[in-house]
Design a protein around this motif. Structure first.
Motif, PDB file in Angstrom:
ATOM      1  N   ILE A 139       0.828  -1.206   0.000  1.00  0.00           N
ATOM      2  CA  ILE A 139       0.000   0.000   0.000  1.00  0.00           C
ATOM      3  C   ILE A 139       0.864   1.257   0.000  1.00  0.00           C
ATOM      4  N   ALA A 140       1.928   1.275   0.821  1.00  0.00           N
ATOM      5  CA  ALA A 140       2.807   2.442   0.885  1.00  0.00           C
ATOM      6  C   ALA A 140       3.419   2.755  -0.472  1.00  0.00           C
ATOM      7  N   ALA A 141       3.884   1.723  -1.175  1.00  0.00           N
ATOM      8  CA  ALA A 141       4.512   1.929  -2.482  1.00  0.00           C
ATOM      9  C   ALA A 141       3.521   2.514  -3.484  1.00  0.00           C
ATOM     10  N   LEU A 142       2.323   1.977  -3.511  1.00  0.00           N
ATOM     11  CA  LEU A 142       1.306   2.464  -4.444  1.00  0.00           C
ATOM     12  C   LEU A 142       0.780   3.839  -4.038  1.00  0.00           C
ATOM     13  N   HIS A 143       0.878   4.140  -2.745  1.00  0.00           N
ATOM     14  CA  HIS A 143       0.305   5.362  -2.176  1.00  0.00           C
ATOM     15  C   HIS A 143       1.267   6.552  -2.252  1.00  0.00           C
ATOM     16  N   GLY A 144       2.525   6.269  -2.569  1.00  0.00           N
ATOM     17  CA  GLY A 144       3.505   7.344  -2.686  1.00  0.00           C
ATOM     18  C   GLY A 144       4.268   7.639  -1.420  1.00  0.00           C
ATOM     19  N   GLN A 145       4.390   6.656  -0.516  1.00  0.00           N
ATOM     20  CA  GLN A 145       5.079   6.851   0.747  1.00  0.00           C
ATOM     21  C   GLN A 145       6.202   5.834   0.907  1.00  0.00           C
ATOM     22  N   PRO A 146       7.299   6.216   1.595  1.00  0.00           N
ATOM     23  CA  PRO A 146       8.342   5.231   1.930  1.00  0.00           C
ATOM     24  C   PRO A 146       7.826   4.268   2.983  1.00  0.00           C
TER      25      PRO A 146
END
Length: 467
Positions: free
Chosen positions: A71-78
């Protein structure tokens, strides 16, 4: 509740905060409080134990880590994969945090810490701030409901003191919670209803009863009575309304109390002709007390008239303060959309007519569970101390040049009891005084458990002292 991924129980931007702290940071300490000042203790602290048992008792799993990383990768977060893997490997998935708290049910001034959190593993020092979203949300809502209902209780109490022989014994039965259908979720109904039960005994919010059992060990925290609704009453045609009322008496008259909504067709006819005349002897023949519920019409005039009509037909007695109390076989409940202003006007009018406030009870709903937000009492969580790589704690705080707001006190805090009130002091200045911020949770373990009866007793004892 369905299982929640603990890693995702936060704000999106916090996923990247592990990269933002000074090198060598070993630990963070922060606390939850309410901004502003108050002349007297006004905040009721409540709800932490439910959060600890429901959410922090859930360990992070490998599946949680994989889901959060995706989710973080798709969401734009490290994403701190190694940090969460360390929590899984070194701590069995439980968050390495120590949480200190005041006793639940405590009354505090604004600005006094109610919960303090510190990270216990230098490898994931950032957890203190990471948990802010979930922990603050878990505390502000039930605390705000409990605080708001305390204000309601304080508004009602003068009417009871003026007109009732035993105001302290009566107050807990003056309001009943019917707010479940007006809540946004099962959890809100449960937590809000549970907070309501700190002050009042009557509820139809079953989830509040479940939460009291599940999180605070209460065998039974609130009470209900057999009651009709409009659907069950209008299932009988208007020509058979007397039969529908008689049927309720037959079915439930042996219970201590039973409630019949009586405004389906004509509340005045129902009270004066059916309950007052045709069915009066039937009501008297049963051991239970009939609660007549007038839901429609003017929210102030109709319940007052209902009390007066029942007094005319069933009779009254005078209590020690000289106010009229209805025959023990009948009482009145007003529950449809009644506001606190309506309640005070009803009680004021009844008092002016010589009736005791104990003749009527009120139902509350979404107005108490829904019209609440974090800003009403300005709940906040701030990190106020950081441990560096030499093991030294230093204060951290913002210092904006152009703002004049009262900022949270810095450093690690303790809470002492002085002059009959809780007061915040720096931890290093505690000395031999008792710190009432006591450890309740550490690294996945519940250290101290309170019962619902203990919390309720604390709240109600303070209320009696206030009056």
């Amino acid at each position: 509740m369905s299982r929640t991924n603990p890693i995702l129980n936060t704000d999106s931007y916090k996923l990247g905060h592990f990269l933002q702290y000074p090198p060598g940071t070993q630990a963070l300490s922060g606390y939850i409080t309410t901004r502003g000042t108050s002349m007297r203790p006004e905040i009721v602290f409540f709800g932490l134990q439910a959060f600890l048992k429901e959410y922090l008792s859930q360990p992070v799993t490998a599946i949680d880590i994989a889901e959060a990383q995706d989710i973080a990768a798709l969401h734009g977060q490290p994403f701190d994969r190694s940090g969460w893997q360390h929590i899984l490997n070194a701590h069995g998935g439980f968050l390495p945090l120590r949480i200190e708290a005041l006793p639940e049910g405590s009354f505090i001034h604004r600005g006094v810490p109610m919960v303090q959190v510190v990270s216990t593993d230098p490898a994931c020092f950032w957890l203190t701030s990471y948990i802010e979203t979930a922990l603050l949300r878990a505390i502000w809502y039930p605390s705000a409901v409990a605080t708001s209902l305390r204000d309601v209780k304080q508004t009602l109490m003068p009417y009871l003191k003026n007109s009732c022989d035993d105001p302290d014994g009566v107050i807990a039965t003056r309001l009943a919670d019917y707010g479940a259908r007006g809540a946004t979720s099962l959890e809100q109904a449960g937590l809000g209803g549970l907070a309501t039960l700190l002050h009042f005994d009557n509820t139809d919010t079953l989830e509040a009863i479940v939460y009291a059992r599940r999180y605070y060990g209460a065998k039974m925290a609130g009470f209900s009575v057999p009651a009709s609704e409009h659907t069950t009453m209008i299932a009988w045609p208007q020509s058979e309304e007397d039969a529908s009322f008689a049927h309720m008496v037959d079915q439930f008259g042996d219970y201590p109390t039973y409630s019949v909504v009586s405004d389906s067709y004509d509340i005045h006819n129902a009270v004066s002709e059916l309950w007052g005349k045709a069915l009066q002897q039937k009501v008297r023949s049963k051991p239970g007390t009939l609660i007549v519920r007038p839901d429609s019409g003017d929210p102030i005039d109709v319940p007052v008239q209902t009390v007066a009509q029942l007094a005319y037909h069933f009779g009254t007695r005078l209590n020690a303060k000289g106010f009229k109390v209805l025959d023990d076989k009948v009482r009145v409940l007003q529950a449809d959309g009644v506001s606190l202003r309506d309640i005070t006007m009803i009680l004021g009018r009844l008092e002016g007519m010589g009736f005791s406030a104990e003749n009527i009870t009120f139902g509350i709903g979404a107005s108490q569970l829904q019209k609440i937000n974090r800003s009403i009492y300005s709940f906040t969580m701030k990190c106020t101390a950081l441990m560096d790589d030499k093991g030294r704690w230093r204060d951290i705080s913002r210092r904006p040049v152009t703002m004049h707001e009262r900022l949270p006190e810095v450093g690690r805090r303790a809470v002492v009891f002085e002059a009959n009130e809780f007061t915040s002091v720096r931890l290093e200045e505690l000395g031999r005084r008792e710190n009432h911020l006591q450890p309740v949770w550490e690294n996945g373990n519940l250290l101290r458990e309170c019962s619902f009866d203990e919390v309720r007793q604390r709240v109600r004892t303070k209320h009696r002292q206030d009056f």
